[in-house]
Scaffold this motif. Structure first.
Motif, short mmCIF file in Angstrom:
data_model
loop_
_atom_site.label_atom_id
_atom_site.label_comp_id
_atom_site.label_asym_id
_atom_site.label_seq_id
_atom_site.Cartn_x
_atom_site.Cartn_y
_atom_site.Cartn_z
N UNK A 131 1.25 -1.47 0.21
CA UNK A 131 0.30 -0.41 -0.08
C UNK A 131 0.89 0.98 -0.43
N UNK A 132 1.91 1.19 0.34
CA UNK A 132 2.89 2.28 1.28
C UNK A 132 3.93 2.17 -0.41
N UNK A 133 4.06 1.36 -1.39
CA UNK A 133 4.80 1.82 -2.38
C UNK A 133 3.92 2.13 -3.48
N UNK A 134 2.76 2.00 -3.67
CA UNK A 134 1.42 2.28 -4.01
C UNK A 134 1.31 3.15 -4.55
N UNK A 135 1.01 4.00 -2.94
CA UNK A 135 0.75 5.43 -2.23
C UNK A 135 1.92 6.57 -2.75
N UNK A 136 3.60 5.81 -2.51
CA UNK A 136 4.42 6.73 -3.55
C UNK A 136 4.81 6.82 -4.83
N UNK A 137 4.17 5.58 -5.59
CA UNK A 137 4.12 6.20 -7.03
C UNK A 137 3.00 7.20 -6.98
N UNK A 138 1.90 6.40 -6.61
CA UNK A 138 0.69 7.95 -7.44
C UNK A 138 1.21 9.87 -7.03
#
Length: 53
Positions: free
Chosen positions: A33-40
């Motif tokens: 989840x943190x990785x996807x938030x970082x990408x966004x």
């Protein structure tokens, strides 16, 4: 934020090695989840930086 994703990923790997499946799954999902938030957020800042030029 990417640092926290990597930390949770390492925690998940260590927990999986020692046999704590529930903790490993929880830490892996938090890392994902943190990785996807970082990408966004990265893409938003990249696009806004291109538009300001």
């Amino acid at each position: 934020m990417l640092r926290y994703a990597v930390i949770f990923f390492i925690v998940a790997i260590v927990a999986a090695i020692f046999g704590f499946g529930g903790i490993a799954a929880g830490a892996a999902s938090i890392a994902k989840i943190l990785f996807y938030i970082f990408i966004v957020l990265f893409l938003i800042s990249l696009i806004s930086g291109m538009l300001k030029r």
